[in-house]
Design a protein around this motif. Structure first.
Motif, PDB file in Angstrom:
ATOM      1  N   VAL A   8       0.931  -1.455  -0.079  1.00  0.00           N
ATOM      2  CA  VAL A   8       0.020  -0.409   0.736  1.00  0.00           C
ATOM      3  C   VAL A   8       1.056   1.611   0.368  1.00  0.00           C
ATOM      4  CG1 VAL A   8      -1.946   1.193   1.518  1.00  0.00           C
ATOM      5  CG2 VAL A   8      -1.907  -1.417   1.428  1.00  0.00           C
ATOM      6  N   VAL A   9       1.031   2.156  -0.941  1.00  0.00           N
ATOM      7  CA  VAL A   9       1.592   3.049  -1.043  1.00  0.00           C
ATOM      8  C   VAL A   9       0.327   4.448  -1.261  1.00  0.00           C
ATOM      9  CG1 VAL A   9       2.854   4.007  -2.533  1.00  0.00           C
ATOM     10  CG2 VAL A   9       3.205   2.171  -2.148  1.00  0.00           C
ATOM     11  N   ASN A  10       1.056   5.440  -0.485  1.00  0.00           N
ATOM     12  CA  ASN A  10       0.561   6.733  -0.736  1.00  0.00           C
ATOM     13  C   ASN A  10       1.199   7.007  -1.635  1.00  0.00           C
ATOM     14  OD1 ASN A  10      -2.061   6.245   1.609  1.00  0.00           O
ATOM     15  ND2 ASN A  10      -0.749   7.092   3.286  1.00  0.00           N
ATOM     16  N   GLY A  11       0.666   8.314  -2.218  1.00  0.00           N
ATOM     17  CA  GLY A  11       0.817   9.305  -3.686  1.00  0.00           C
ATOM     18  C   GLY A  11       1.592  10.935  -2.842  1.00  0.00           C
ATOM     19  N   THR A  12       2.200  11.013  -3.638  1.00  0.00           N
ATOM     20  CA  THR A  12       1.991  12.694  -3.252  1.00  0.00           C
ATOM     21  C   THR A  12       0.778  13.910  -3.182  1.00  0.00           C
ATOM     22  OG1 THR A  12       3.670  13.600  -5.468  1.00  0.00           O
ATOM     23  CG2 THR A  12       4.931  12.751  -3.119  1.00  0.00           C
ATOM     24  N   VAL A  13       1.718  14.814  -2.623  1.00  0.00           N
ATOM     25  CA  VAL A  13      -0.057  15.697  -2.608  1.00  0.00           C
ATOM     26  C   VAL A  13       0.150  16.333  -4.011  1.00  0.00           C
ATOM     27  CG1 VAL A  13      -1.556  17.607  -1.873  1.00  0.00           C
ATOM     28  CG2 VAL A  13      -0.726  15.447   0.423  1.00  0.00           C
ATOM     29  N   SER A  14      -0.357  16.490  -4.851  1.00  0.00           N
ATOM     30  CA  SER A  14      -0.539  17.561  -6.083  1.00  0.00           C
ATOM     31  C   SER A  14      -1.492  18.258  -6.491  1.00  0.00           C
ATOM     32  CB  SER A  14      -1.383  17.025  -7.066  1.00  0.00           C
ATOM     33  OG  SER A  14      -0.619  17.225  -8.663  1.00  0.00           O
ATOM     34  N   GLN A  15      -0.737  19.505  -5.290  1.00  0.00           N
ATOM     35  CA  GLN A  15      -1.851  20.782  -5.701  1.00  0.00           C
ATOM     36  C   GLN A  15      -2.052  21.288  -6.850  1.00  0.00           C
ATOM     37  OE1 GLN A  15      -2.412  22.297  -2.921  1.00  0.00           O
ATOM     38  NE2 GLN A  15      -1.198  20.706  -1.365  1.00  0.00           N
ATOM     39  N   THR A  16      -3.145  21.143  -7.325  1.00  0.00           N
ATOM     40  CA  THR A  16      -3.764  21.762  -8.175  1.00  0.00           C
ATOM     41  C   THR A  16      -4.356  22.823  -8.330  1.00  0.00           C
ATOM     42  OG1 THR A  16      -6.208  20.567  -7.865  1.00  0.00           O
ATOM     43  CG2 THR A  16      -4.666  19.119  -8.555  1.00  0.00           C
ATOM     44  N   ARG A  17      -5.176  24.014  -8.998  1.00  0.00           N
ATOM     45  CA  ARG A  17      -5.936  24.755  -8.858  1.00  0.00           C
ATOM     46  C   ARG A  17      -6.916  25.328  -8.094  1.00  0.00           C
ATOM     47  NH1 ARG A  17      -8.449  26.160 -15.067  1.00  0.00           N
ATOM     48  NH2 ARG A  17      -9.140  28.760 -14.117  1.00  0.00           N
ATOM     49  N   TRP A  18      -7.775  23.744  -7.952  1.00  0.00           N
ATOM     50  CA  TRP A  18      -8.864  23.311  -7.253  1.00  0.00           C
ATOM     51  C   TRP A  18      -8.442  23.035  -5.417  1.00  0.00           C
ATOM     52  CZ3 TRP A  18     -11.358  26.997  -9.775  1.00  0.00           C
ATOM     53  CH2 TRP A  18     -11.260  27.223 -10.979  1.00  0.00           C
ATOM     54  N   GLY A  19      -8.135  23.118  -5.534  1.00  0.00           N
ATOM     55  CA  GLY A  19      -7.395  21.904  -4.703  1.00  0.00           C
ATOM     56  C   GLY A  19      -6.355  20.844  -4.279  1.00  0.00           C
ATOM     57  N   PRO A  20      -6.366  20.722  -3.150  1.00  0.00           N
ATOM     58  CA  PRO A  20      -5.033  19.171  -3.150  1.00  0.00           C
ATOM     59  C   PRO A  20      -5.881  17.903  -3.800  1.00  0.00           C
ATOM     60  CG  PRO A  20      -5.829  19.752  -0.975  1.00  0.00           C
ATOM     61  CD  PRO A  20      -6.271  20.762  -1.600  1.00  0.00           C
ATOM     62  N   VAL A  21      -5.003  17.066  -4.386  1.00  0.00           N
ATOM     63  CA  VAL A  21      -5.242  15.287  -4.682  1.00  0.00           C
ATOM     64  C   VAL A  21      -4.368  14.487  -4.432  1.00  0.00           C
ATOM     65  CG1 VAL A  21      -5.659  14.202  -6.498  1.00  0.00           C
ATOM     66  CG2 VAL A  21      -6.720  16.658  -6.561  1.00  0.00           C
ATOM     67  N   GLY A  56      -4.558  15.873 -11.398  1.00  0.00           N
ATOM     68  CA  GLY A  56      -3.260  15.891  -9.883  1.00  0.00           C
ATOM     69  C   GLY A  56      -3.470  14.390  -9.608  1.00  0.00           C
ATOM     70  N   TYR A  57      -4.853  13.362  -9.828  1.00  0.00           N
ATOM     71  CA  TYR A  57      -5.214  11.986  -9.470  1.00  0.00           C
ATOM     72  C   TYR A  57      -3.928  11.071 -10.292  1.00  0.00           C
ATOM     73  CZ  TYR A  57      -7.741   7.556  -8.273  1.00  0.00           C
ATOM     74  OH  TYR A  57      -8.411   7.008  -8.392  1.00  0.00           O
ATOM     75  N   ARG A  58      -3.712  11.932 -11.282  1.00  0.00           N
ATOM     76  CA  ARG A  58      -1.927  11.274 -12.552  1.00  0.00           C
ATOM     77  C   ARG A  58      -0.581  11.112 -11.806  1.00  0.00           C
ATOM     78  NH1 ARG A  58      -3.711  13.796 -16.690  1.00  0.00           N
ATOM     79  NH2 ARG A  58      -4.495  11.275 -17.769  1.00  0.00           N
ATOM     80  N   ARG A  59      -0.359  12.301 -11.523  1.00  0.00           N
ATOM     81  CA  ARG A  59       0.337  13.190 -10.233  1.00  0.00           C
ATOM     82  C   ARG A  59       0.688  12.072  -9.879  1.00  0.00           C
ATOM     83  NH1 ARG A  59      -0.599  18.049 -12.517  1.00  0.00           N
ATOM     84  NH2 ARG A  59      -1.659  18.013 -10.791  1.00  0.00           N
ATOM     85  N   SER A  60      -0.380  12.244  -8.647  1.00  0.00           N
ATOM     86  CA  SER A  60      -0.076  11.381  -6.875  1.00  0.00           C
ATOM     87  C   SER A  60       0.257  10.103  -7.121  1.00  0.00           C
ATOM     88  CB  SER A  60      -1.554  11.427  -6.409  1.00  0.00           C
ATOM     89  OG  SER A  60      -0.644  11.824  -4.973  1.00  0.00           O
ATOM     90  N   LEU A  61      -0.898   9.208  -8.654  1.00  0.00           N
ATOM     91  CA  LEU A  61      -0.502   8.631  -8.507  1.00  0.00           C
ATOM     92  C   LEU A  61       0.923   7.469  -9.224  1.00  0.00           C
ATOM     93  CD1 LEU A  61      -2.442   4.828  -8.923  1.00  0.00           C
ATOM     94  CD2 LEU A  61      -2.934   5.678 -11.077  1.00  0.00           C
ATOM     95  N   GLN A  62       1.457   8.378 -10.180  1.00  0.00           N
ATOM     96  CA  GLN A  62       2.372   8.322 -10.498  1.00  0.00           C
ATOM     97  C   GLN A  62       3.178   8.157  -9.729  1.00  0.00           C
ATOM     98  OE1 GLN A  62       3.031   7.782 -13.860  1.00  0.00           O
ATOM     99  NE2 GLN A  62       5.086   6.732 -12.712  1.00  0.00           N
ATOM    100  N   ALA A  63       3.465   8.864  -8.670  1.00  0.00           N
ATOM    101  CA  ALA A  63       4.425   9.324  -7.378  1.00  0.00           C
ATOM    102  C   ALA A  63       4.137   7.988  -6.359  1.00  0.00           C
ATOM    103  CB  ALA A  63       4.203  10.771  -6.394  1.00  0.00           C
ATOM    104  N   ALA A  64       2.964   7.162  -6.354  1.00  0.00           N
ATOM    105  CA  ALA A  64       3.152   6.123  -5.994  1.00  0.00           C
ATOM    106  C   ALA A  64       3.836   5.131  -6.270  1.00  0.00           C
ATOM    107  CB  ALA A  64       1.535   6.020  -5.541  1.00  0.00           C
TER     108      ALA A  64
END
Length: 154
Positions: A64-77, A138-146
């Motif tokens: 189980v891996v948590n991705g990084t928080v991706s800051q987007t224009r509308w908020g964190p993902v 943002g989902y894609r960036r956090s997922l890729q980090a995980a």
């Protein structure tokens, strides 16, 4: 002189109020979902996943891996991915923009669609959800980090 001072003070007050006004398009500055603020990136091999779904354990042999928080224009993902047997078996959104009713409405439809897209693609290479492009990115960036932290696909 008194009129000028009154006019100047009124103008300054109006400008200060104008610049401090928060519109609904500014997005969230902090998540309003309790329990996810402390969710940090990291690998938790075969143990209980930290965060909102704590108490449920991952299947034996899974990561189980948590991705990084991706800051987007509308908020964190931020997402959490579960990998078992060399496959992505689950993706959970820990944080999504939720600063206003429209954000919650969009993401209530987008998050399940993004999860399904990831499970089909088995990677961070999936199509964005129409109408939720910023959240999808943002989902894609956090997922890729995980996935990178888990050395998935390497």
């Amino acid at each position: 002189m008194r009129r000028i001072t009154l006019w100047l003070m009124s103008t300054v007050a109006a400008v200060v109020l104008l610049f401090s006004y928060r519109t609904s398009t500014m997005g969230a500055t902090a998540p309003d979902t309790p329990g996810v603020v402390g969710a940090a990136p990291g690998v938790v091999p075969g143990g209980p996943a930290p965060g909102p779904s704590a108490g449920s354990s991952a299947p034996p042999g899974s990561t189980v891996v948590n991705g990084t928080v991706s800051q987007t224009r509308w908020g964190p993902v931020q997402v959490r991915v579960t990998i078992s047997g060399g496959r992505i078996t689950d993706v959970v959104a820990l944080q999504v923009p939720s600063g206003n009713r429209r954000d919650r409405e969009i993401n209530s439809n987008a998050v399940p669609a993004l999860r399904d897209a990831v499970l089909r693609a088995q990677s961070a290479d999936f199509d964005s959800v129409s109408g939720a492009t910023v959240t999808s990115d943002g989902y894609r960036r956090s997922l890729q980090a995980a996935l990178d932290a888990a050395h998935f696909g390497s």
